[in-house]
Every structure is written in C-alpha cells, then in structure tokens.
Design a protein around this motif. Structure first.
Motif, PDB file in Angstrom:
ATOM      1  N   VAL A 386       1.061  -1.193  -0.295  1.00 24.68           N
ATOM      2  CA  VAL A 386       0.204  -0.294  -0.064  1.00 24.68           C
ATOM      3  C   VAL A 386       0.275   1.250  -0.122  1.00 24.68           C
ATOM      4  CG1 VAL A 386      -1.874   1.241   1.587  1.00 24.68           C
ATOM      5  CG2 VAL A 386      -2.309  -0.767   1.114  1.00 24.68           C
ATOM      6  N   ASN A 387       1.747   1.468   1.340  1.00 19.59           N
ATOM      7  CA  ASN A 387       2.542   3.004   0.821  1.00 19.59           C
ATOM      8  C   ASN A 387       3.880   2.996  -0.618  1.00 19.59           C
ATOM      9  OD1 ASN A 387       1.992   1.863   3.549  1.00 19.59           O
ATOM     10  ND2 ASN A 387       4.466   1.644   4.136  1.00 19.59           N
ATOM     11  N   VAL A 390       1.129   3.993  -3.031  1.00 20.51           N
ATOM     12  CA  VAL A 390       0.244   5.963  -2.618  1.00 20.51           C
ATOM     13  C   VAL A 390       1.877   6.025  -3.092  1.00 20.51           C
ATOM     14  CG1 VAL A 390       0.652   6.920  -0.803  1.00 20.51           C
ATOM     15  CG2 VAL A 390      -0.867   4.864  -0.513  1.00 20.51           C
ATOM     16  N   LEU A 393       1.312   6.574  -6.829  1.00 18.85           N
ATOM     17  CA  LEU A 393       0.173   7.009  -7.472  1.00 18.85           C
ATOM     18  C   LEU A 393       0.859   8.906  -7.918  1.00 18.85           C
ATOM     19  CD1 LEU A 393      -2.522   7.779  -8.592  1.00 18.85           C
ATOM     20  CD2 LEU A 393      -3.479   7.709  -6.166  1.00 18.85           C
TER      21      LEU A 393
END
Length: 531
Positions: A386-387, A390, A393
């Motif tokens: 997830v990190n 992020v 993105l």
C-alpha cells in the motif's frame, strides 16, 4: 548445521546478485556509449513492458517452487517433487509462450502508444527472452528448494557476462543498418543471454537431479497458485509504475514541446538510473540477510532481538549509502564526463544535472529496500504494498502536472517524491510496530554529521579539472574523512563495524588500540549494550 548451510547459501546468492548487478551497470555504461542517448532511450522504452510481463508470468516461480519443494523434502515425499517439477515446467512453458506471443502481437500498439513507431522491432527482439526466463526460473526454484543457491547465482553472472559480450558485438555489427536496428540487436543479445542462463541451470539440473527423476511421481499437497498469486501481486507495483512511465513520459515531453524527448528519457532511465542503482546493491545485500533473521526472531517472539536487528540494519544501510550520495552530488560532472565520453556536451550536462538531483535516491531507495525487508520479515507485506502504491500514484500525478512544463527533471523529482513518500510511510509503520528508538535516531544524527564533514573535504574536487584526479581525490580523501568522522562521533560499534567491507581488519586494529574498551556500556543504537 541447517542454519549454517542456509546462511552460507544466502551469502553466495547475495554476492552473486551484487556482482551481477554491478556487471549489469557496467554493461549499461558501455551500451550507452555504443548507442548514444537516443539509442539507450529506445532500449529503455522496451524494458518496463518486458519487466511487467515477467512479473506477471514467471518472477514468482523460484520462490513459490522452492517453498513447495523444501516442504515436500521435509516430509520425505521426494516423489512429489517430480510431480511439482513437471507441472511447473508445463506452466512456465505455457506462460512464457503466451507472454512472448502477446509481446509480439502488441508490439506495434505499444510503439504507437509510446509515439515511436519503429520501436516495435525491439519488442519482437526481446520476446523470446520471456520463454527462457520462465523456464530458467523453474530450475532455479528446484535448486533453491534443495538448499543449493550456487546454480542460481552462477547463472546470473554468466547471463550478464553473455549480455555484455554478445550485446556489444551485435550492436557494433548492426550500427551500419541504422540506430533502431542496433538497439534491436542489443535486445536480441538479451534473449541470447537469457537462453544461456536457462541452459546453464537446465544442464546442471540434468546432472544434479538424475536420482530424483528415477522416482515415481507422487501427488503433492502443495497448491501452486495459492502461493504463486500473492507473491506475484507483491512484485507487480514497481514494474507497473515503470511501465506507466515508459508510455507517459515521452508523450508528456512531446506535449510540452521539449526536443529530444527519447534522448532525455534515455538519459534519465539509462546512465542516471544505472549510476544511482549501483551502490544500492549494497543495501540490497543487507535486505537479503535481514529477512530470515527477523522472521526467526519473530517466530520465537523475541521482540528485543527484532528491535536490535532492524535498528542495526537500518543504521548500516544509512551509513553505507551516505558517502555515495555525497559523492554523486559533488562529483556528478566528473563521473559523467569519465563514464560517458560519447555523449554530446548538452547531454553530459543534463546527465550530470539529473545525477546530482537524483543522488538523494541512493539513500532513499536503499533505506526503502531495507525497511521493506524489515516489514516483510515482521509479516507486514500488505502495508508495504500500500505504501509503495501511494508513492507511485503521487509520482504519476506529479508527472502529469509538471513534466510538460518543466521537462525531464520533473520526472526525476517525481521519482524522488515516490521513494520518499513510501519511505516515510514505511518508517511510520515500523515505529508503530517496533516502537520509537531514540538511540537509533542519535546514531543516524551522528552519521549525518560525519556526512557533512565528508562533504566539506570532498568539495575541493569540484575545482580539479582532471576528472580522474578529481574522483581519486574524492574517494581517497572523502573516504578517509568519513571513516574517521564515524569513529570520532562513535557512530559505529565493533559488531556493526564487522559488517562493513574490510570491517573485521579495521575492528581488530581499533581493538588493539583500545578503541572499544571504554565502550563496554555503550548502547549500539538498538537499545542493547555491548558485552
């Protein structure tokens, strides 16, 4: 004995991986000189898609298969290994062929999306490598499952050596036919080198596995895809972001009216990225070593050991990457002129500028690699993904906004933002799980002070006109000042010093000089004092 052999195997694989990556960096430097900035730009446009196909189809095979084979061997179910190998070979052959055919089929669409119509022949040239990589991964997985890391390591090195030799020969022979044909020749060499890698591990397997192949195939309790799919998903983010970049950046540069978009992309992803990534392999060696150590400590609920090992790994990674970061900032022009003499003066200037900007990634990505390994060892794979997602993105959004206006430098800065965001998020996750470590922060501050002192000593290298002399001065004087500063600030203890190159020798010398005697109760930055 098992733990010792495992550690030995991990060291062999880490050393081979580091050597292969260093040789790969040398190959990229030589290839850039042979193809020029525009040629390396075309070359680099193809690789993100190639890496993405491999990540989807076969990159998870060695880890998946090695886990399942080691599990069956632990149960003395050797016949099941033969069944696993047969199924894995069939899968790899099918996935590799589908990936290769898909690459050829989509080659014109991809080259059109990248606004470089002639690049399609480069996709066709590299397509066979997908089959060879997939098959080689099966046999690497077999060896790793049997606790033998040597064949996988040796094949890595031979692959890069073959790529270096064959690639430069073909590129030189194809230059007279045009730049794109020369680039395609370099990618044909990639396919040839992957075939050699496959041939090495396959022939080795025919000899090493002859007794096992005589056994009757038995059913296996392992389900291939239940392990394969999560590992595949975890390895997709970095290749996917690089793939998006390969389609987006050149188009954004063209949209903003920047000339030589392919050359600029090639400089960023070729010379600059190669120089940034070469010192990072040292951090990767730490990450290879730390995962099993932390996982072992976690299985025994040894929180103190986890905290100590993670703190020491983070500290050593920061200590190793700091001088490379400083050196890249202050000597970027000399490095560029020395390693890439065939680039034009404007291209050398751009390379040096981007290298000085992106040198922070030597620290950021090194630390990110180690923190990723730490969190995975603790069992927190999902937050890591997830990190990274992020950060990726944010990178894409920044590029969409700023690349058309500010050019290729905006893409480099967006990459810095990507790694820094992922690093900060991982650091927060680490603090939440392990707890804050004031002594670790004190150690890092001492390393920063040592780095600042080193930068002052290296700064005069900018005034030296001879590039070789400037780099010799920077390495010799900067290295000595940095080591001396670390010792004077008490940033490193005896155990951690032994982890550095030639650290054991230096540790013995300092021990005889009485350097460690006064530090009996000194906290090594992990909350555990020396004994």
């Amino acid at each position: 004995m098992k733990k010792r052999s495992f550690a030995y195997g991990a060291i062999i694989l880490a050393v081979c991986s580091i050597l292969a990556k260093l040789l790969g960096g040398v190959y990229r430097i030589a290839l850039t000189s042979a193809l020029g900035a525009e040629g390396i730009g075309y070359y680099q446009l193809v690789f993100p898609f190639f890496a993405l196909v491999l990540a989807i189809s076969s990159n998870a095979i060695p880890v998946t298969l090695s886990r399942q084979i080691s599990g069956e061997l632990a149960l003395n179910n050797n016949g099941a290994v033969r069944r696993l190998m047969r199924n894995a070979v069939l899968y790899a052959l099918g996935a590799g062929l589908i990936g290769a055919i898909f690459t050829v089929a989509i080659s014109r669409l991809m080259s059109g999306a990248q606004a470089q119509a002639g690049v399609y022949i480069c996709y066709i040239a590299i397509a066979p490598a997908i089959v060879f990589v997939a098959l080689a991964n099966v046999f690497k997985g077999w060896f790793l499952g049997h606790g033998n890391t040597t064949p996988a390591g040796i094949s890595q090195i031979l692959e890069v050596v073959a790529k270096l030799a064959i690639g430069l020969l073909i590129v030189d022979a194809m230059k007279s036919r045009g730049l794109m044909q020369a680039v395609a020749g370099g990618l044909i060499a990639v396919s040839a080198s992957e075939f050699i890698s496959f041939a090495v591990v396959f022939i080795w397997y025919l000899w090493a596995g002859k007794e096992e192949r005589k056994l009757k195939a038995q059913p296996s309790q392992s389900k291939f895809f239940s392990t394969f799919l999560p590992i595949t998903a975890s390895g997709l983010i970095f290749p996917f972001i690089a793939f998006i970049d390969s389609v987006m950046v050149v188009n954004l540069l063209d949209f903003g009216g920047h000339r030589g978009s392919v050359s600029q992309y090639g400089i960023l992803t070729g010379p600059v990225a190669s120089l940034i990534n070469m010192p990072i392999v040292l951090a990767m060696s730490i990450s290879v070593a730390i995962v099993p150590a932390i996982a072992s400590a976690m299985s025994g609920y040894d929180v103190v050991s986890v905290k100590s090992k993670t703190a020491s790994s983070i500290k050593m990674c920061f200590m190793i990457s700091m001088p490379f970061f400083i050196g890249a900032i202050l000597t970027s022009a000399s490095i560029t002129r020395l390693l890439y003499p065939t680039l034009s003066e404007a291209q050398k200037g751009l390379t040096a500028y981007l290298l000085s900007i992106m040198s922070i990634n030597i620290v950021a990505l090194s630390m990110l690699e180690v923190l990723n390994a730490v969190l995975q060892g603790i069992g927190r794979l999902r937050p890591v993904l997830v990190n990274i997602a992020v950060g990726g993105l944010v990178k894409i959004i920044l590029e969409l906004i700023f690349v058309p206006k500010f050019g290729i430098a905006a893409s480099g800065i967006s990459t810095i933002a990507f790694y820094m965001i992922a690093l900060v998020l991982n650091g927060a996750q680490y603090n939440t799980l392990v707890g804050k470590n004031i002594n670790l922060f004190k150690s890092i501050s001492k390393i920063l002070i040592s780095g600042a002192i080193m930068s002052l000593s290296v700064a005069p290298a900018i005034l030296i006109r001879n590039d070789i002399a400037a780099l010799i001065y920077a390495v010799a004087v900067g290295g000595l000042v940095y080591v001396a500063s670390l010792l004077l600030t008490r940033a490193v203890d005896k155990k951690e010093l032994a982890m550095l190159p030639l650290g054991n020798i230096l540790s013995k010398i300092l021990g005889k000089l009485g350097y460690f005697k006064e530090r009996t109760n000194y906290d090594n930055g992990s909350g555990v004092g020396m004994q």
